[in-house]
Design a protein around this motif. Structure first.
Motif, PDB file in Angstrom:
ATOM      1  N   GLU A  43      55.538  15.987  31.840  1.00 32.39           N
ATOM      2  CA  GLU A  43      55.272  15.035  30.767  1.00 32.39           C
ATOM      3  C   GLU A  43      53.807  15.083  30.348  1.00 32.39           C
ATOM      4  OE1 GLU A  43      55.827  12.311  27.783  1.00 32.39           O
ATOM      5  OE2 GLU A  43      57.291  13.512  28.882  1.00 32.39           O
ATOM      6  N   ILE A  44      52.909  15.203  31.319  1.00 33.84           N
ATOM      7  CA  ILE A  44      51.475  15.306  31.003  1.00 33.84           C
ATOM      8  C   ILE A  44      51.219  16.541  30.155  1.00 33.84           C
ATOM      9  CG2 ILE A  44      49.176  15.649  31.994  1.00 33.84           C
ATOM     10  CD1 ILE A  44      50.285  14.047  34.468  1.00 33.84           C
ATOM     11  N   LEU A  45      51.795  17.655  30.538  1.00 36.45           N
ATOM     12  CA  LEU A  45      51.596  18.902  29.785  1.00 36.45           C
ATOM     13  C   LEU A  45      52.238  18.819  28.405  1.00 36.45           C
ATOM     14  CD1 LEU A  45      52.093  21.473  32.668  1.00 36.45           C
ATOM     15  CD2 LEU A  45      49.952  20.851  31.531  1.00 36.45           C
ATOM     16  N   ARG A  46      53.411  18.193  28.302  1.00 34.29           N
ATOM     17  CA  ARG A  46      54.047  18.030  26.990  1.00 34.29           C
ATOM     18  C   ARG A  46      53.151  17.210  26.059  1.00 34.29           C
ATOM     19  NH1 ARG A  46      58.709  16.251  29.838  1.00 34.29           N
ATOM     20  NH2 ARG A  46      60.017  18.033  30.290  1.00 34.29           N
ATOM     21  N   ARG A  47      52.623  16.105  26.576  1.00 29.67           N
ATOM     22  CA  ARG A  47      51.755  15.241  25.762  1.00 29.67           C
ATOM     23  C   ARG A  47      50.490  15.978  25.342  1.00 29.67           C
ATOM     24  NH1 ARG A  47      51.962   9.231  28.600  1.00 29.67           N
ATOM     25  NH2 ARG A  47      54.209   8.949  28.395  1.00 29.67           N
TER      26      ARG A  47
ATOM     27  N   THR B 226      59.495  27.553  30.216  1.00 26.97           N
ATOM     28  CA  THR B 226      58.399  28.517  30.231  1.00 26.97           C
ATOM     29  C   THR B 226      57.662  28.426  31.561  1.00 26.97           C
ATOM     30  OG1 THR B 226      56.478  29.303  29.000  1.00 26.97           O
ATOM     31  CG2 THR B 226      56.734  26.937  29.184  1.00 26.97           C
ATOM     32  N   ASN B 227      56.953  29.466  31.900  1.00 26.15           N
ATOM     33  CA  ASN B 227      56.097  29.463  33.088  1.00 26.15           C
ATOM     34  C   ASN B 227      54.666  29.313  32.628  1.00 26.15           C
ATOM     35  OD1 ASN B 227      58.104  29.875  35.008  1.00 26.15           O
ATOM     36  ND2 ASN B 227      58.082  32.078  34.673  1.00 26.15           N
ATOM     37  N   LEU B 228      53.902  28.584  33.398  1.00 21.69           N
ATOM     38  CA  LEU B 228      52.507  28.360  33.051  1.00 21.69           C
ATOM     39  C   LEU B 228      51.670  28.561  34.294  1.00 21.69           C
ATOM     40  CD1 LEU B 228      50.430  27.370  30.943  1.00 21.69           C
ATOM     41  CD2 LEU B 228      50.906  25.044  31.734  1.00 21.69           C
ATOM     42  N   ARG B 229      50.727  29.454  34.228  1.00 14.98           N
ATOM     43  CA  ARG B 229      49.822  29.698  35.357  1.00 14.98           C
ATOM     44  C   ARG B 229      48.495  29.029  35.062  1.00 14.98           C
ATOM     45  NH1 ARG B 229      53.163  33.888  34.936  1.00 14.98           N
ATOM     46  NH2 ARG B 229      54.103  34.711  36.830  1.00 14.98           N
ATOM     47  N   LEU B 230      48.149  28.077  35.905  1.00  6.69           N
ATOM     48  CA  LEU B 230      46.912  27.327  35.727  1.00  6.69           C
ATOM     49  C   LEU B 230      45.851  27.806  36.703  1.00  6.69           C
ATOM     50  CD1 LEU B 230      48.396  23.718  35.551  1.00  6.69           C
ATOM     51  CD2 LEU B 230      47.649  25.124  33.638  1.00  6.69           C
ATOM     52  N   ARG B 231      44.590  27.618  36.316  1.00  2.00           N
ATOM     53  CA  ARG B 231      43.515  27.843  37.278  1.00  2.00           C
ATOM     54  C   ARG B 231      43.719  26.860  38.426  1.00  2.00           C
ATOM     55  NH1 ARG B 231      40.859  26.338  32.930  1.00  2.00           N
ATOM     56  NH2 ARG B 231      39.960  24.604  34.099  1.00  2.00           N
ATOM     57  N   HIS B 232      43.204  27.188  39.593  1.00  2.00           N
ATOM     58  CA  HIS B 232      43.397  26.335  40.763  1.00  2.00           C
ATOM     59  C   HIS B 232      42.860  24.932  40.522  1.00  2.00           C
ATOM     60  CE1 HIS B 232      43.898  25.167  44.909  1.00  2.00           C
ATOM     61  NE2 HIS B 232      42.627  24.805  44.951  1.00  2.00           N
TER      62      HIS B 232
END
Length: 84
Positions: free
Chosen positions: A28-32, A3-9
């Protein structure tokens, strides 16, 4: 699943810094984080939300700082027998 994820800066910078500091990959941080979020959201509301009391007013930074007397620290204040 990819998947693509667009984060704030600011969130992207914080993620990069946390990754560098911990040695964990950003994935891994995002999965957790997602696992923890889904685990909490999957629980019935009564198991963890029922005991939460909403604040009387929103968080505000204090304009006045408490100045403790010499020899008194915040640790000293917390380490009391009469707190409970």
């Amino acid at each position: 699943m990819a998947t693509n994820l667009r984060l704030r800066h600011d969130a992207a910078i914080a993620l990069q810094e946390y990754s560098a500091r911990t040695g964990l990959s950003q994935q891994e941080i995002l999965r957790r984080a997602l696992d923890a979020y889904l685990e909490n959201e999957a629980k019935p509301a009564s198991t963890y939300r029922a005991s939460l009391i909403p604040p009387r007013r929103p968080f505000q930074r204090s304009e006045e700082l408490l100045v403790l007397p010499d020899g008194v620290t915040s640790d000293t204040l917390l380490d009391r027998d009469d707190r409970f």
